[in-house]
Design a protein around this motif. Structure first.
Motif, short mmCIF file in Angstrom:
data_model
loop_
_atom_site.label_atom_id
_atom_site.label_comp_id
_atom_site.label_asym_id
_atom_site.label_seq_id
_atom_site.Cartn_x
_atom_site.Cartn_y
_atom_site.Cartn_z
N VAL A 148 7.92 -0.15 2.93
CA VAL A 148 6.93 -1.04 3.55
C VAL A 148 6.35 -1.96 2.48
CG1 VAL A 148 4.68 -1.15 4.70
CG2 VAL A 148 6.33 0.63 5.36
N THR A 149 6.25 -3.25 2.84
CA THR A 149 5.58 -4.20 1.95
C THR A 149 4.29 -4.67 2.62
OG1 THR A 149 7.66 -4.96 0.98
CG2 THR A 149 5.76 -6.43 0.77
N LEU A 150 3.18 -4.45 1.95
CA LEU A 150 1.89 -4.93 2.45
C LEU A 150 1.69 -6.34 1.90
CD1 LEU A 150 -0.78 -4.11 3.94
CD2 LEU A 150 -1.69 -3.57 1.68
N ARG A 151 1.73 -7.32 2.79
CA ARG A 151 1.64 -8.73 2.36
C ARG A 151 0.22 -9.24 2.52
NH1 ARG A 151 6.53 -8.02 4.87
NH2 ARG A 151 8.35 -8.60 3.61
N ILE A 152 -0.30 -9.79 1.43
CA ILE A 152 -1.65 -10.35 1.43
C ILE A 152 -1.54 -11.83 1.07
CG2 ILE A 152 -3.92 -10.28 0.34
CD1 ILE A 152 -3.39 -7.31 -0.25
N GLU A 153 -2.13 -12.65 1.88
CA GLU A 153 -2.09 -14.09 1.62
C GLU A 153 -3.51 -14.62 1.64
OE1 GLU A 153 1.04 -16.04 3.62
OE2 GLU A 153 0.16 -18.02 3.40
N ILE A 154 -3.98 -15.07 0.48
CA ILE A 154 -5.35 -15.56 0.35
C ILE A 154 -5.34 -17.08 0.47
CG2 ILE A 154 -7.40 -15.64 -1.12
CD1 ILE A 154 -6.31 -13.10 -2.51
N ARG A 155 -5.93 -17.58 1.56
CA ARG A 155 -5.92 -19.02 1.81
C ARG A 155 -7.35 -19.54 1.88
NH1 ARG A 155 -0.74 -20.37 2.95
NH2 ARG A 155 -1.41 -22.49 3.52
N ASP A 156 -7.48 -20.84 1.99
CA ASP A 156 -8.81 -21.47 1.99
C ASP A 156 -9.69 -20.96 3.13
OD1 ASP A 156 -7.89 -22.90 -0.12
OD2 ASP A 156 -7.52 -24.75 1.00
N ASP A 157 -9.08 -20.68 4.28
CA ASP A 157 -9.87 -20.33 5.47
C ASP A 157 -9.95 -18.82 5.70
OD1 ASP A 157 -7.19 -20.07 6.02
OD2 ASP A 157 -7.41 -20.61 8.13
N GLY A 158 -9.46 -18.01 4.78
CA GLY A 158 -9.52 -16.57 4.95
C GLY A 158 -8.30 -15.89 4.35
N THR A 159 -8.26 -14.57 4.48
CA THR A 159 -7.14 -13.80 3.94
C THR A 159 -6.38 -13.14 5.10
OG1 THR A 159 -8.20 -13.38 1.82
CG2 THR A 159 -6.52 -11.81 2.52
N TYR A 160 -5.05 -13.22 5.02
CA TYR A 160 -4.19 -12.73 6.08
C TYR A 160 -3.37 -11.54 5.55
CZ TYR A 160 -5.40 -17.23 8.13
OH TYR A 160 -6.10 -18.31 8.63
N ILE A 161 -3.32 -10.48 6.34
CA ILE A 161 -2.63 -9.26 5.90
C ILE A 161 -1.65 -8.81 6.98
CG2 ILE A 161 -2.92 -6.85 5.24
CD1 ILE A 161 -5.64 -7.55 4.12
#
Length: 407
Positions: A148-161
């Protein structure tokens, strides 16, 4: 449900240079068309990201709709939180606990699009992995080959997981690359040819040749049922079928030409008719399910002799595939059980015992000159019936009870 949105990934479309956004815009239009039965969905387009906000709609139903859209590389069920470390740690742990219940290897992968976030991507990954490990004793870190890969994406409008990445169909959005005319017989191969050319962004109309009373209403029912399956992948969820009455011309071929050449001449006539229909209806190519070497009309010599009657590009998506590959796709798109219904089409009636496998072009022309085929072709064209088949709205020529009685 922890996840509140689906992240769309486009894949090949992002390689289209200056045309990229035109392809993406068309793909998004198709997504909304396929999802129009989910009234609560909202859509957010942000650079090359496209999110479907679920608003309580069932994510499995939405994913089933996305599984009919070409041009999508993948989609991820995603949760969103504020871009502060404690919120990210809290949401990451919730996602892991929702998805993983037993001993599993994992890793954390972070992308930091928001460069104002006060940690690097590597620092975030290490911090979150450490936090998750403390709270979940059944997890084991494996950065090279994790389950399993836990993907975290930190963007200007929030963080997506997210953790789940569901493969899409790939290819290009249907309708972006013009229209083709599919020669649809009712067998296993031709609907697969239609599906594969749709995958390359080509919308299709279909042409079918009927020879009543030698071909039955059940044979035509097969073609309409196959078309309904393909209509689910169309950008507008519908496909036109040009039903050509072929009996008189087919009988003339068998009355005037040596039976060994009948199949070759028949195919040449079909191509002549298909080209006229295509040109009249803005189709730029003819598509069929021919497969090199499969039957007498599909040898290299046969295809050369048959091709000479048309100047249009003829695309054969199944040409180099073996039968098992074709059947595998047929099962995947649910056309196989329809294609094997035991009803003959005009390609399987009057089949000679010894069809020529190396036809000579001069002889084809010589035999055709024995009768006025141009007049018969005109009669075929004049008497075409056009049937529009819509996805989810099967046309019933024969009742399902009547079909079931035959099995």
């Amino acid at each position: 449900m922890l996840y509140d949105r689906i992240l769309i990934k486009y894949g090949e479309l992002t390689l289209k240079g200056k045309n990229k956004y035109s392809f993406i815009k068309h793909t998004n239009y198709i997504i909304k068309e396929k999802c129009k039965n989910f009234p609560n969905l909202k859509y957010i387009s942000n650079y090359e990201r496209f999110y479907i906000i679920l608003n309580g709609e069932n994510h499995n139903d939405v994913i089933n709709a996305l599984n009919k859209v070409f041009g999508l590389h993948a989609y991820c069920l995603t949760a969103k939180c504020e871009s502060d470390l404690e919120s990210i740690k809290d949401l990451a742990l919730k996602v892991i606990k929702e998805e993983i219940k037993e001993t599993t290897t994992f890793k954390v992968e972070t992308k930091r699009a928001d460069k104002l976030f006060p940690m690097t991507s590597l620092e975030v990954s290490k911090t979150i992995a450490s936090h998750v490990l403390k709270e979940s004793s059944y997890l084991v870190v494996d950065v090279k080959n994790p389950q399993v890969t836990l993907r975290i994406e930190i963007r200007d409008d929030g963080t997506y997981i997210s953790t789940k990445e569901i493969p899409g169909l790939g290819g290009l959005p249907v309708g972006k690359d013009g229209k083709g005319l599919l020669m649809l017989s009712g067998g296993i191969d031709s609907p697969i040819a239609g599906y594969l050319i749709q995958k390359r962004g080509v919308a299709i109309d279909a042409v079918h040749f009927s020879s009543p009373p030698y071909t039955s209403l059940r044979s035509k029912q097969k073609v309409l049922d196959l078309t309904e399956k393909l209509a689910h992948y169309d950008n507008n969820s519908k496909i036109k079928v040009y039903d050509v009455p072929f009996t008189k011309l087919q009988k003339a071929i068998y009355e005037n030409c040596p039976h060994s050449y009948a199949i070759t001449i028949m195919r040449r006539m079909m191509y002549r008719i298909a080209e006229k229909i295509a040109l009249k209806n803005q189709a730029l190519i003819i598509v069929n399910g021919e497969n090199v070497g499969q039957v007498a009309s599909q040898t290299m010599q046969s295809m050369y002799a048959i091709n000479q009657v048309s100047s249009m590009p003829i695309i054969r998506p199944c040409a180099t595939m073996d039968k098992l590959e074709i059947i595998s796709i047929a099962r995947k798109i649910d056309t196989y059980d329809i294609s094997i219904r035991p009803y003959e089409d005009c390609c399987t009636i009057f089949v000679p015992k010894n069809p020529v496998t190396k036809p000579e072009l001069d002889k084809c022309i010589e035999f055709e000159n024995k009768f006025n085929y141009e007049q018969l072709i005109s009669e075929c064209i004049d008497n075409i019936k056009v049937i529009t088949v819509k996805a989810g709205e099967p046309i019933q020529l024969v009742s399902s009870d009547e079909l079931n009685e035959l099995f």
